[in-house]
Write a protein that holds these residues in place. Structure first.
Motif, PDB file in Angstrom:
ATOM      1  N   LEU A  64     -53.135 -17.139  -4.951  1.00 37.21           N
ATOM      2  CA  LEU A  64     -52.286 -17.237  -3.714  1.00 37.21           C
ATOM      3  C   LEU A  64     -52.948 -17.068  -2.381  1.00 37.21           C
ATOM      4  O   LEU A  64     -52.373 -17.700  -1.485  1.00 37.21           O
ATOM      5  N   VAL A  65     -54.284 -16.454  -2.328  1.00 40.31           N
ATOM      6  CA  VAL A  65     -54.956 -16.443  -1.210  1.00 40.31           C
ATOM      7  C   VAL A  65     -55.269 -17.986  -0.780  1.00 40.31           C
ATOM      8  O   VAL A  65     -55.435 -18.185   0.184  1.00 40.31           O
ATOM      9  N   PHE A  66     -55.621 -18.811  -1.990  1.00 42.45           N
ATOM     10  CA  PHE A  66     -56.074 -20.066  -1.782  1.00 42.45           C
ATOM     11  C   PHE A  66     -54.907 -20.939  -1.290  1.00 42.45           C
ATOM     12  O   PHE A  66     -54.930 -21.836  -0.291  1.00 42.45           O
ATOM     13  N   VAL A  67     -53.641 -20.543  -2.041  1.00 41.32           N
ATOM     14  CA  VAL A  67     -52.437 -21.279  -1.310  1.00 41.32           C
ATOM     15  C   VAL A  67     -52.271 -21.087   0.149  1.00 41.32           C
ATOM     16  O   VAL A  67     -51.563 -21.655   0.872  1.00 41.32           O
ATOM     17  N   LEU A  68     -52.197 -19.505   0.493  1.00 39.43           N
ATOM     18  CA  LEU A  68     -52.174 -19.396   1.962  1.00 39.43           C
ATOM     19  C   LEU A  68     -53.165 -19.910   2.719  1.00 39.43           C
ATOM     20  O   LEU A  68     -52.697 -20.225   4.050  1.00 39.43           O
ATOM     21  N   LEU A  69     -54.406 -19.874   2.328  1.00 40.85           N
ATOM     22  CA  LEU A  69     -55.068 -20.711   3.345  1.00 40.85           C
ATOM     23  C   LEU A  69     -54.732 -22.214   3.455  1.00 40.85           C
ATOM     24  O   LEU A  69     -54.728 -22.557   4.783  1.00 40.85           O
ATOM     25  N   ASP A  70     -54.531 -22.823   2.565  1.00 38.30           N
ATOM     26  CA  ASP A  70     -53.907 -24.192   2.749  1.00 38.30           C
ATOM     27  C   ASP A  70     -52.777 -24.177   3.540  1.00 38.30           C
ATOM     28  O   ASP A  70     -52.575 -25.193   4.513  1.00 38.30           O
ATOM     29  N   LEU A 104     -48.101 -13.233   1.963  1.00 36.15           N
ATOM     30  CA  LEU A 104     -48.526 -12.337   2.604  1.00 36.15           C
ATOM     31  C   LEU A 104     -48.228 -10.929   2.068  1.00 36.15           C
ATOM     32  O   LEU A 104     -49.046 -10.202   1.596  1.00 36.15           O
ATOM     33  N   ALA A 105     -46.866 -10.922   1.769  1.00 36.05           N
ATOM     34  CA  ALA A 105     -46.481  -9.760   1.282  1.00 36.05           C
ATOM     35  C   ALA A 105     -46.961  -9.637  -0.148  1.00 36.05           C
ATOM     36  O   ALA A 105     -47.223  -8.499  -0.853  1.00 36.05           O
ATOM     37  N   GLU A 106     -46.659 -10.569  -0.966  1.00 41.54           N
ATOM     38  CA  GLU A 106     -47.208 -10.703  -2.380  1.00 41.54           C
ATOM     39  C   GLU A 106     -48.533 -10.282  -2.504  1.00 41.54           C
ATOM     40  O   GLU A 106     -48.930  -9.588  -3.274  1.00 41.54           O
ATOM     41  N   ILE A 107     -49.262 -10.923  -1.622  1.00 43.28           N
ATOM     42  CA  ILE A 107     -51.016 -10.806  -1.584  1.00 43.28           C
ATOM     43  C   ILE A 107     -51.349  -9.257  -1.506  1.00 43.28           C
ATOM     44  O   ILE A 107     -52.046  -8.468  -2.079  1.00 43.28           O
ATOM     45  N   ARG A 108     -50.599  -8.608  -0.470  1.00 42.41           N
ATOM     46  CA  ARG A 108     -50.630  -7.230  -0.041  1.00 42.41           C
ATOM     47  C   ARG A 108     -50.222  -6.313  -1.223  1.00 42.41           C
ATOM     48  O   ARG A 108     -51.051  -5.408  -1.573  1.00 42.41           O
ATOM     49  N   ARG A 109     -49.015  -6.727  -2.073  1.00 44.43           N
ATOM     50  CA  ARG A 109     -48.601  -5.884  -3.068  1.00 44.43           C
ATOM     51  C   ARG A 109     -49.608  -5.953  -4.269  1.00 44.43           C
ATOM     52  O   ARG A 109     -50.105  -4.893  -4.805  1.00 44.43           O
ATOM     53  N   LEU A 110     -50.361  -7.194  -4.385  1.00 52.20           N
ATOM     54  CA  LEU A 110     -51.265  -7.337  -5.476  1.00 52.20           C
ATOM     55  C   LEU A 110     -52.652  -6.697  -5.068  1.00 52.20           C
ATOM     56  O   LEU A 110     -53.163  -5.964  -6.010  1.00 52.20           O
ATOM     57  N   ARG A 111     -52.772  -6.719  -3.798  1.00 51.36           N
ATOM     58  CA  ARG A 111     -54.017  -5.913  -3.547  1.00 51.36           C
ATOM     59  C   ARG A 111     -54.128  -4.692  -3.811  1.00 51.36           C
ATOM     60  O   ARG A 111     -55.064  -3.705  -4.222  1.00 51.36           O
ATOM     61  N   LEU A 112     -52.872  -3.968  -3.393  1.00 49.16           N
ATOM     62  CA  LEU A 112     -52.778  -2.475  -3.512  1.00 49.16           C
ATOM     63  C   LEU A 112     -52.908  -2.126  -5.050  1.00 49.16           C
ATOM     64  O   LEU A 112     -53.450  -1.154  -5.559  1.00 49.16           O
ATOM     65  N   ARG A 113     -52.182  -3.025  -6.010  1.00 47.88           N
ATOM     66  CA  ARG A 113     -52.251  -2.724  -7.078  1.00 47.88           C
ATOM     67  C   ARG A 113     -53.896  -2.958  -7.806  1.00 47.88           C
ATOM     68  O   ARG A 113     -54.150  -1.798  -8.657  1.00 47.88           O
ATOM     69  N   VAL A 114     -54.443  -3.772  -7.431  1.00 47.46           N
ATOM     70  CA  VAL A 114     -55.891  -3.960  -7.719  1.00 47.46           C
ATOM     71  C   VAL A 114     -56.618  -2.917  -7.233  1.00 47.46           C
ATOM     72  O   VAL A 114     -57.639  -2.212  -8.119  1.00 47.46           O
ATOM     73  N   ASN A 115     -56.519  -2.562  -6.204  1.00 46.70           N
ATOM     74  CA  ASN A 115     -57.165  -1.051  -5.549  1.00 46.70           C
ATOM     75  C   ASN A 115     -56.859   0.058  -6.376  1.00 46.70           C
ATOM     76  O   ASN A 115     -57.788   0.851  -6.618  1.00 46.70           O
TER      77      ASN A 115
END
Length: 255
Positions: free
Chosen positions: A40-46, A160-171
């Motif tokens: 998702l980060v790659f897609v976001l950057l693109d 961004l919201a999905e990446i933040r949610r995934l980041r919280l879960r990974v952390n």
């Protein structure tokens, strides 16, 4: 860090297997979520690069439309331009729907084309100039770019919201759950190892005690056998002495 073992039952082999399975599942989930987050980060950057480029083009088109507006106001007057804008009867319609982007539900804008032909702009050819057509066309282009910008902005916010949610879960998995499960697994394994060592020591002591008892029993039996043999030899010796005494007595009587 709180210790999870306080909420569990007594540490057993079954509990160790359960914690091991939970730890393996947590690590697998961590890897999956990390890969999902990175994609998702790659897609976001693109999309961010495309949004930046579209934003630059929209700003440039808006500046051109503003310059044409100023030029047209100087030539024809602001009132004539306002009348020209009010002559348009049809407006751009916008429908917000949803679509899938790398498995993620994102908003999708459906809109009617803002660009119109000369017949659909609501004013006639007479009384207008080529500058008016160019001005209207530039604003129509800006409207279309704005709709695309709004759609891309909504998609970026969703990403961004999905990446933040995934980041919280990974952390949470990396910094909380997995370390707690590892601590709990080490605690249970250490407890079971200590209990196994105690069991081995208890078995060793029991074996030594049984061997000592058996040695004492054998020694007692040996002493008892030796005593019995000694008594038997003494009895035989006494019997021999009585026999000799009897023969000696019989020999004296015959004499």
């Amino acid at each position: 860090m709180p210790n999870r073992r306080h909420r569990r039952t007594a540490p057993t082999h079954r509990e160790l297997l359960s914690v091991t399975d939970e730890l393996a599942l947590a690590r697998k989930g961590e890897r999956i979520l990390e890969r999902r987050r990175d994609s998702l980060v790659f897609v976001l950057l693109d999309l961010l690069d495309r949004w930046t480029e579209l934003r630059r083009e929209t700003d440039e088109a808006f500046r051109e439309a503003t310059d044409l507006h100023v030029w047209g106001a100087e030539r024809e007057g602001e009132i004539a331009l306002r009348t020209l804008s009010e002559a348009r009867s049809a407006h751009t319609e916008l429908i917000i729907s949803e679509t899938k982007l790398v498995g993620l539900t994102v908003p999708f804008f459906l809109s009617t084309s803002a660009r119109r032909s000369l017949d659909g702009r609501g004013y006639g050819v007479l009384g207008t100039s080529a500058l008016d057509d160019e001005l209207v066309g530039s604003y129509e282009s800006v409207v279309e770019d704005v709709v695309r910008l709004a759609e891309m902005r909504a998609v970026l916010l969703r990403l961004l919201a999905e990446i933040r949610r995934l980041r919280l879960r990974v952390n949470y998995l990396t910094q909380r759950l997995i370390p707690e499960l590892e601590v709990e697994k080490r605690y249970i394994r250490r407890y079971l190892d200590e209990r196994e060592q105690e069991e081995h020591f208890r078995q060793f002591r029991t074996k030594q005690r049984n061997e000592r008892r058996q040695a004492e029993r054998r020694k007692a039996e040996q002493q008892e056998n030796e005593q019995r043999e000694a008594e038997q030899r003494e009895a035989e010796q006494q019997e021999n002495e009585r026999g000799m005494e009897t023969r000696r007595t019989d020999g004296g009587d015959r004499d």
